[in-house]
Design an enzyme around this catalytic site. Structure first.
Site, PDB file in Angstrom:
ATOM      1  CG  ASP A  16      11.450  57.727 -58.760  1.00  0.00           C
ATOM      2  OD1 ASP A  16      10.967  57.010 -57.858  1.00  0.00           O
ATOM      3  OD2 ASP A  16      12.664  57.968 -58.853  1.00  0.00           O
ATOM      4  N   GLY A  17       8.979  58.866 -56.984  1.00  0.00           N
ATOM      5  CA  GLY A  17       8.971  59.790 -55.845  1.00  0.00           C
ATOM      6  C   GLY A  17       7.730  59.728 -54.967  1.00  0.00           C
ATOM      7  CG  HIS A  33       2.293  53.935 -53.937  1.00  0.00           C
ATOM      8  ND1 HIS A  33       3.371  54.317 -54.706  1.00  0.00           N
ATOM      9  CD2 HIS A  33       2.789  53.051 -53.020  1.00  0.00           C
ATOM     10  CE1 HIS A  33       4.466  53.687 -54.286  1.00  0.00           C
ATOM     11  NE2 HIS A  33       4.139  52.925 -53.258  1.00  0.00           N
ATOM     12  CB  SER A  61       9.774  47.993 -62.103  1.00  0.00           C
ATOM     13  OG  SER A  61      10.210  47.856 -60.775  1.00  0.00           O
ATOM     14  CD1 TRP A  65       7.616  41.290 -59.717  1.00  0.00           C
ATOM     15  CD2 TRP A  65       5.954  41.115 -58.240  1.00  0.00           C
ATOM     16  NE1 TRP A  65       6.433  41.201 -60.422  1.00  0.00           N
ATOM     17  CE2 TRP A  65       5.409  41.087 -59.536  1.00  0.00           C
ATOM     18  CE3 TRP A  65       5.094  41.032 -57.141  1.00  0.00           C
ATOM     19  CZ2 TRP A  65       4.030  40.974 -59.766  1.00  0.00           C
ATOM     20  CZ3 TRP A  65       3.722  40.919 -57.373  1.00  0.00           C
ATOM     21  CH2 TRP A  65       3.217  40.889 -58.667  1.00  0.00           C
ATOM     22  CG  LEU A 127      -4.471  58.451 -74.445  1.00  0.00           C
ATOM     23  CD1 LEU A 127      -3.108  58.848 -75.024  1.00  0.00           C
ATOM     24  CD2 LEU A 127      -4.734  59.275 -73.187  1.00  0.00           C
ATOM     25  NE  ARG A 184      13.677  58.074 -62.397  1.00  0.00           N
ATOM     26  CZ  ARG A 184      14.153  56.873 -62.147  1.00  0.00           C
ATOM     27  NH1 ARG A 184      14.742  56.204 -63.104  1.00  0.00           N
ATOM     28  NH2 ARG A 184      14.050  56.318 -60.957  1.00  0.00           N
ATOM     29  CB  SER A 192      14.771  52.624 -63.628  1.00  0.00           C
ATOM     30  OG  SER A 192      15.462  53.538 -62.833  1.00  0.00           O
TER      31      SER A 192
HETATM   32  C1  FPP Z   1       7.510  55.108 -57.667  1.00  0.00           C
HETATM   33  O1  FPP Z   1       7.572  55.776 -56.447  1.00  0.00           O
HETATM   34  C2  FPP Z   1       6.176  54.660 -58.006  1.00  0.00           C
HETATM   35  C3  FPP Z   1       5.749  53.369 -58.047  1.00  0.00           C
HETATM   36  C4  FPP Z   1       6.605  52.213 -57.738  1.00  0.00           C
HETATM   37  C5  FPP Z   1       4.374  52.995 -58.391  1.00  0.00           C
HETATM   38  C6  FPP Z   1       3.642  53.897 -59.321  1.00  0.00           C
HETATM   39  C7  FPP Z   1       2.201  53.796 -59.053  1.00  0.00           C
HETATM   40  C8  FPP Z   1       1.333  54.844 -59.067  1.00  0.00           C
HETATM   41  C9  FPP Z   1       1.670  56.193 -59.488  1.00  0.00           C
HETATM   42  C10 FPP Z   1      -0.066  54.693 -58.618  1.00  0.00           C
HETATM   43  C11 FPP Z   1      -0.891  53.718 -59.302  1.00  0.00           C
HETATM   44  C12 FPP Z   1      -0.866  53.748 -60.760  1.00  0.00           C
HETATM   45  C13 FPP Z   1      -1.953  53.559 -61.499  1.00  0.00           C
HETATM   46  C14 FPP Z   1      -1.838  53.420 -62.965  1.00  0.00           C
HETATM   47  C15 FPP Z   1      -3.272  53.519 -60.883  1.00  0.00           C
HETATM   48  P1  FPP Z   1       8.485  55.178 -55.300  1.00  0.00           P
HETATM   49  O2  FPP Z   1       7.605  54.410 -54.384  1.00  0.00           O
HETATM   50  O3  FPP Z   1       9.603  54.415 -55.891  1.00  0.00           O
HETATM   51  O4  FPP Z   1       8.995  56.483 -54.609  1.00  0.00           O
HETATM   52  P2  FPP Z   1      10.372  56.692 -53.841  1.00  0.00           P
HETATM   53  O5  FPP Z   1      11.453  56.520 -54.865  1.00  0.00           O
HETATM   54  O6  FPP Z   1      10.263  58.090 -53.339  1.00  0.00           O
HETATM   55  O7  FPP Z   1      10.418  55.667 -52.748  1.00  0.00           O
END
Ligand code: FPP
Length: 236
Positions: A16-17, A33, A61, A65, A127, A184, A192
């Site tokens: 997250d974040g 990302h 998640s 979407w 792994l 987390r 979540s």
């Molecule tokens: C949460 O941060 C993260 C996600 C919704 C996507 C996670 C994806 C990646 C780490 C990159 C791609 C993964 C792979 C396996 C290649 P957020 O957008 O909810 O952050 P915020 O809460 O600060 O808005």
């Protein structure tokens, strides 16, 4: 009382974040990302070093979407690039890729690359990297219940046959052990809709830092914290 193993067999992470990390830097969310994908690489390496068997990452998640179409497209493109670029490395590092979630909802191109990487790495042993994609725990549990009811209505099951083990065998994770440790980032104290059935006895470790700032040393720290805790499984 069960012994606390010093190293978890399975680590699950809510990454997250990314958005807040990017905002702090005046960057678009997709840059967060992109930086987050680098943390994924670090964690895979750290798990390999520690001999951890399973690493499950909440990459997308079912609720994701609802994000703007441009962000969803950027996340799918990032995932495709990850699958293209990391397949060789996964082969070299003996990493097996798996996915859990409502995979049929992903765009055809993403699904195809995912399928290719899963098939190519299927015999790797060190792994297992599990990507949770279009994943929601309530959906997973509902689907499991639906499949049991279907079997019952067609005469293959009775109510007495429904045990914890049978229920677990209908989840996406039927062939994956439960996580012992859930991490987390970004300081939120929530699970979540992630692996709700499977984390019944998992230790939770929360980091304040945003996911793109999470690296190998943080994963080592979480495992150390895990090994300090005493797991009782509800007993004395
Ligand atoms: C949460 O941060 C993260 C996600 C919704 C996507 C996670 C994806 C990646 C780490 C990159 C791609 C993964 C792979 C396996 C290649 P957020 O957008 O909810 O952050 P915020 O809460 O600060 O808005």
């Amino acid at each position: 009382m069960p012994e606390t193993p010093t190293t978890p067999k399975h680590i699950a992470i809510i990454m997250d974040g990314n958005g807040r990390w990017a905002k702090e830097r005046g960057l678009p969310r997709r840059e967060g990302h992109r930086a987050g994908a680098e943390s994924v690489r670090e964690c895979v390496e750290a798990c390999k070093q520690l001999g951890i068997g399973y690493l499950t990452l909440y990459a997308f998640s079912s609720e994701n979407w609802n994000r703007p179409a441009a962000e969803i497209t950027a996340l799918m493109a990032l995932l495709e690039r990850f699958l293209d670029q990391k397949a060789d490395e996964m082969m070299k590092q003996d990493v097996r890729l798996q996915a859990i979630g409502h995979i049929e909802r992903l765009p055809e191109k993403t699904r195809k690359k995912l399928r290719t990487a899963i098939e190519r790495t299927a015999n790797n042993k060190s792994l297992t990297l599990v990507l949770a994609l279009s994943y929601g725990s309530r959906e997973e549990i509902t689907e499991a219940a639906r499949s049991l009811v279907k079997d019952a209505s067609e005469g293959r099951l009775t109510a007495a046959d429904v045990t914890k083990e049978l229920f677990a065998s209908r989840l996406y994770t039927h062939d994956i052990p439960d996580p012992d440790l859930m991490i987390r980032t970004s300081g939120e104290m929530r699970v979540s809709n992630f692996l709700l059935w499977q984390i019944s006895y998992a230790e939770l470790v929360i980091f304040k830092k945003f996911w793109p700032d999470f690296g190998q040393s943080d994963l080592f720290e979480a495992v150390e914290e895990y090994s300090r805790r005493h797991r009782r499984f509800g007993g004395l």
